[in-house]
Design a protein around this motif. Structure first.
Motif, PDB file in Angstrom:
ATOM      1  N   TYR A 105      -2.695  11.169   0.470  1.00  0.00           N
ATOM      2  CA  TYR A 105      -1.817  10.028   0.232  1.00  0.00           C
ATOM      3  C   TYR A 105      -0.683   9.981   1.261  1.00  0.00           C
ATOM      4  N   GLU A 106      -0.005  11.125   1.412  1.00  0.00           N
ATOM      5  CA  GLU A 106       1.136  11.155   2.325  1.00  0.00           C
ATOM      6  C   GLU A 106       0.705  10.957   3.774  1.00  0.00           C
ATOM      7  N   ASN A 107      -0.481  11.412   4.124  1.00  0.00           N
ATOM      8  CA  ASN A 107      -0.977  11.162   5.470  1.00  0.00           C
ATOM      9  C   ASN A 107      -1.091   9.669   5.745  1.00  0.00           C
ATOM     10  N   VAL A 108      -1.651   8.938   4.773  1.00  0.00           N
ATOM     11  CA  VAL A 108      -1.871   7.505   4.997  1.00  0.00           C
ATOM     12  C   VAL A 108      -0.547   6.769   5.120  1.00  0.00           C
ATOM     13  N   VAL A 109       0.435   7.136   4.295  1.00  0.00           N
ATOM     14  CA  VAL A 109       1.699   6.389   4.326  1.00  0.00           C
ATOM     15  C   VAL A 109       2.701   6.992   5.304  1.00  0.00           C
ATOM     16  N   PHE A 110       2.255   8.025   6.063  1.00  0.00           N
ATOM     17  CA  PHE A 110       3.179   8.713   6.958  1.00  0.00           C
ATOM     18  C   PHE A 110       3.902   7.743   7.900  1.00  0.00           C
ATOM     19  N   GLY A 111       3.110   6.865   8.532  1.00  0.00           N
ATOM     20  CA  GLY A 111       3.694   5.909   9.465  1.00  0.00           C
ATOM     21  C   GLY A 111       4.647   4.937   8.784  1.00  0.00           C
ATOM     22  N   LEU A 112       4.227   4.452   7.600  1.00  0.00           N
ATOM     23  CA  LEU A 112       5.096   3.523   6.860  1.00  0.00           C
ATOM     24  C   LEU A 112       6.437   4.163   6.553  1.00  0.00           C
ATOM     25  N   ARG A 113       6.378   5.405   6.111  1.00  0.00           N
ATOM     26  CA  ARG A 113       7.620   6.094   5.782  1.00  0.00           C
ATOM     27  C   ARG A 113       8.520   6.254   6.995  1.00  0.00           C
ATOM     28  N   LEU A 114       7.897   6.441   8.164  1.00  0.00           N
ATOM     29  CA  LEU A 114       8.696   6.606   9.380  1.00  0.00           C
ATOM     30  C   LEU A 114       9.415   5.320   9.753  1.00  0.00           C
ATOM     31  N   HIS A 115       8.768   4.203   9.487  1.00  0.00           N
ATOM     32  CA  HIS A 115       9.268   2.958  10.066  1.00  0.00           C
ATOM     33  C   HIS A 115       9.924   2.020   9.071  1.00  0.00           C
ATOM     34  N   THR A 116       9.873   2.354   7.789  1.00  0.00           N
ATOM     35  CA  THR A 116      10.445   1.457   6.800  1.00  0.00           C
ATOM     36  C   THR A 116      11.592   2.158   6.090  1.00  0.00           C
ATOM     37  N   PRO A 117      12.707   1.453   5.887  1.00  0.00           N
ATOM     38  CA  PRO A 117      13.808   2.062   5.136  1.00  0.00           C
ATOM     39  C   PRO A 117      13.325   2.442   3.739  1.00  0.00           C
ATOM     40  N   ALA A 118      13.781   3.602   3.252  1.00  0.00           N
ATOM     41  CA  ALA A 118      13.282   4.141   1.989  1.00  0.00           C
ATOM     42  C   ALA A 118      13.415   3.142   0.842  1.00  0.00           C
ATOM     43  N   LYS A 119      14.439   2.308   0.899  1.00  0.00           N
ATOM     44  CA  LYS A 119      14.678   1.361  -0.191  1.00  0.00           C
ATOM     45  C   LYS A 119      13.537   0.353  -0.358  1.00  0.00           C
ATOM     46  N   GLU A 120      12.953  -0.030   0.778  1.00  0.00           N
ATOM     47  CA  GLU A 120      11.907  -1.052   0.700  1.00  0.00           C
ATOM     48  C   GLU A 120      10.549  -0.473   0.313  1.00  0.00           C
ATOM     49  N   LEU A 121      10.465   0.852   0.276  1.00  0.00           N
ATOM     50  CA  LEU A 121       9.177   1.477  -0.002  1.00  0.00           C
ATOM     51  C   LEU A 121       9.013   1.721  -1.493  1.00  0.00           C
ATOM     52  N   THR A 122       8.573   0.711  -2.190  1.00  0.00           N
ATOM     53  CA  THR A 122       8.319   0.913  -3.616  1.00  0.00           C
ATOM     54  C   THR A 122       6.995   1.631  -3.768  1.00  0.00           C
ATOM     55  N   ARG A 123       6.856   2.262  -4.926  1.00  0.00           N
ATOM     56  CA  ARG A 123       5.615   2.956  -5.230  1.00  0.00           C
ATOM     57  C   ARG A 123       4.422   2.002  -5.097  1.00  0.00           C
ATOM     58  N   ALA A 124       4.611   0.798  -5.618  1.00  0.00           N
ATOM     59  CA  ALA A 124       3.512  -0.161  -5.617  1.00  0.00           C
ATOM     60  C   ALA A 124       3.083  -0.484  -4.189  1.00  0.00           C
ATOM     61  N   ARG A 125       4.081  -0.650  -3.315  1.00  0.00           N
ATOM     62  CA  ARG A 125       3.744  -1.007  -1.944  1.00  0.00           C
ATOM     63  C   ARG A 125       2.978   0.126  -1.256  1.00  0.00           C
ATOM     64  N   LEU A 126       3.423   1.359  -1.517  1.00  0.00           N
ATOM     65  CA  LEU A 126       2.740   2.510  -0.921  1.00  0.00           C
ATOM     66  C   LEU A 126       1.321   2.636  -1.462  1.00  0.00           C
ATOM     67  N   ASP A 127       1.207   2.508  -2.804  1.00  0.00           N
ATOM     68  CA  ASP A 127      -0.124   2.616  -3.421  1.00  0.00           C
ATOM     69  C   ASP A 127      -1.078   1.593  -2.830  1.00  0.00           C
ATOM     70  N   GLU A 128      -0.562   0.373  -2.662  1.00  0.00           N
ATOM     71  CA  GLU A 128      -1.384  -0.704  -2.141  1.00  0.00           C
ATOM     72  C   GLU A 128      -1.840  -0.391  -0.716  1.00  0.00           C
ATOM     73  N   ALA A 129      -0.890   0.122   0.092  1.00  0.00           N
ATOM     74  CA  ALA A 129      -1.223   0.451   1.476  1.00  0.00           C
ATOM     75  C   ALA A 129      -2.297   1.529   1.537  1.00  0.00           C
ATOM     76  N   VAL A 130      -2.180   2.524   0.646  1.00  0.00           N
ATOM     77  CA  VAL A 130      -3.153   3.616   0.643  1.00  0.00           C
ATOM     78  C   VAL A 130      -4.531   3.088   0.276  1.00  0.00           C
ATOM     79  N   GLU A 131      -4.584   2.273  -0.787  1.00  0.00           N
ATOM     80  CA  GLU A 131      -5.889   1.766  -1.217  1.00  0.00           C
ATOM     81  C   GLU A 131      -6.516   0.918  -0.122  1.00  0.00           C
ATOM     82  N   GLU A 132      -5.697   0.063   0.480  1.00  0.00           N
ATOM     83  CA  GLU A 132      -6.220  -0.844   1.507  1.00  0.00           C
ATOM     84  C   GLU A 132      -6.757  -0.060   2.710  1.00  0.00           C
TER      85      GLU A 132
END
Lengths: 257, 294
Positions: A105-132
């Motif tokens: 999971y963390e591997n897939v969202v690694f880039g998102l976490r690097l480039h998005t402010p933590a506030k905008e990273l909701t669980r739902a958004r991360l989950d969706e990105a991983v599934e996609e």
């Protein structure tokens, strides 16, 4: 923004590692949404050329370039180019799968976490990105119940797919692959090749390969390089059946290399 | 055919001799350590007790416990590592992750290596000159800790660099190619995967800082100073303090008529502290080994 039918255009690109010149006047147009393979014997500069496209070459020490590289029409040596943004758009996959020693999971969202402010990273958004992303690379069904597993425990071919999936949440335009199958067995190679064909169209893929049969199987266009020079660039069928240059003919028939 | 001859028997004899000779030499290394520990504990046994740890020395250091020097050593070690660790670790990160090969980095690396070889008495004089006199801190726990920090710094830098270099380049490439900055790469990937190695290196410096006498003798340690028993905050930063290594030196050589068990008891405690901390380092190292998958 990209009305251009070429994703990557280089003009008179030369590159030196210190005193050693690795690329000579390479001018090439790489088609949008196609799979283009770079072939040629070891040391011909194909990996160097690949690494130019996201300027990651510069991390490997004393590198000097001249000429122009336009990615999606923008010269990436322009002073206003932000390398971080460039590398988000132009991702790379390596010879040996290099998942980070954290969960799938963390591997897939690694880039998102690097480039998005933590506030905008909701669980739902991360989950969706991983599934996609995992669905896109065909890993979702296998791994959806094992997302917490350490990525380094996966099979090699799953690791390599994961490394591709890791790029996708950043919405890249171009995916560079540096011999992505050379550590994999036949079946795994077939799966990665199928994946590449599925991803083509949505992404522009440039692949460096030592395996000419692979270049023939997966790529729409082919670039043959020799001693840092681009010898021939044409549609894959043409290059293998009717090479225009005698050096290309010698290489594909295995007279050297 | 295939039976032994005089020649093969001679070779077999030599083989046996070589094996047992080498084994004996190996055992000889462990023997002194075991002997020292048992001898120390045997000699110290009449005095070892919890009270020995928690009472100040009394009657001109001929009786009582070692509370003041024990607490002093803990202060010196902790404060010196609090100073040396961030400087050393960050310097090593810079040298390993940012610095390009140039004459300046070569000079810095050379300096680090050479600094590690400087005798502790020279560090002591430097500390006296730089911190006590020039900076005007005076003889104090702070000045002594700074001196110890300078002494441990090069080794911390070297061990940290080693731990960082052990993180595979592939992990860094994975980061660069999704557009991570160097600092993000360090924070997210390099440090988490080298932290146990870094800590091991730092912890091993505890024994050095605890054991050295020379650097603190000139800069902050005193022969005798009674403090509130049982009060962990008994020393202030600018106070002078007692220390185990110094105390051992004092009661073994400077004070007449000290009961034999007293210096041995002090030595056991000093050794105990060091072994305990080293054991922690070994456990940590073991944990990284078992977690590593690359």
């Amino acid at each position: 923004m990209n009305e251009n039918k070429h994703s990557i255009e280089t003009r008179a690109l030369s590159l030196w590692y210190g005193e050693f010149q690795a690329l000579y006047n390479v001018s090439v147009d790489i088609g949008h949404g196609l799979i283009t393979s770079l072939i040629g014997p070891s040391g011909c500069g194909k990996t160097t050329l690949l690494r130019c496209f996201n300027r990651v070459n510069e991390r490997y020490g004393n590198v000097k370039t001249s000429g122009e590289i336009r990615i999606l029409g923008k010269n990436i040596y322009d002073p206003d180019v932000e390398l971080i943004e460039l590398r988000k758009s132009v991702g790379m996959v390596f010879q040996r799968p290099n998942p980070l020693p954290i969960s799938v999971y963390e591997n897939v969202v690694f880039g998102l976490r690097l480039h998005t402010p933590a506030k905008e990273l909701t669980r739902a958004r991360l989950d969706e990105a991983v599934e996609e992303a995992l669905t896109d690379v065909g890993l979702w069904d296998d791994l959806k119940d094992r997302l917490k597993r350490k990525a380094t425990d996966l099979q090699l071919e799953q690791q390599q797919k994961l490394c591709i999936a890791r790029l996708l949440p950043l919405k890249p335009e171009i995916i560079l692959m540096d011999e992505p199958c050379s550590a994999l067995d036949v079946e795994a190679t077939r799966q990665i090749e199928e994946l590449m064909l599925e991803l083509a169209g949505r992404y522009t893929i440039v692949i460096v390969t030592h395996n000419m049969a692979q270049a023939r199987r997966v790529s729409h266009e082919c670039l043959f390089m020799l001693m840092g020079e681009l010898v021939e660039h044409s549609r894959t069928e043409d290059l293998f059946i009717n090479p225009a240059d005698s050096r290309t003919a010698d290489y594909i028939e295995g007279r050297f290399g | 055919m295939f039976t032994s001859t005089k020649n093969t028997q001679r070779k077999k004899r030599q083989e046996l001799i070589a094996k047992y000779l080498l084994m004996t030499m190996t055992l000889l290394i462990i023997l002194p350590l075991i002997l020292i520990i048992f001898y120390l504990i045997y000699q110290a046994s009449p005095i070892l007790s919890v009270d020995f740890l928690l009472k100040n020395p009394i009657r001109g250091m001929r009786d009582g416990g070692i509370w003041a020097p024990l607490l002093g050593t803990i202060y010196l070690v902790l404060i010196s590592l609090l100073i040396a660790t961030p400087i050393g670790v960050f310097a090593a990160v810079y040298l390993n992750e940012y610095a390009r090969e140039s004459w300046l980095t070569r000079v810095i690396n050379l300096a680090v290596v050479n600094l590690a070889g400087v005798p502790s008495i020279v560090h002591a004089l430097f500390g006296l000159g730089a911190f006590v006199l020039f900076a005007g801190i005076g003889r104090s726990i702070l000045a002594a800790s700074l001196t110890l920090a300078i002494m441990t710094l090069p080794v911390i830098i070297a061990s940290t660099k080693e731990a960082l270099a052990a993180v595979p380049v592939a992990f860094r490439q994975a980061c660069w190619n999704v557009g991570a900055t160097r600092w993000q790469t360090i924070r997210e990937v390099v440090l988490p995967n080298s932290i146990s190695g870094i800590l091991t290196g730092v912890i091993l410096q505890v024994s050095r800082a605890a054991g050295e006498t020379a650097p603190i003798m000139f800069t902050g340690a005193v022969f005798y100073k009674a403090i509130q028993e049982g009060d962990l905050l008994a020393y202030g930063l600018l106070d002078q303090c007692m220390a185990l290594s110094m105390h051992l030196f004092t009661i073994s050589t400077q004070v007449p008529d000290v009961p034999v068990a007293l210096p041995y008891g002090t030595a056991v405690v000093l050794l105990g502290v060091v072994l305990l901390v080293n054991a922690l380092a070994i456990v940590l190292r073991f944990k990284i080994r078992s977690r590593k998958k690359w």
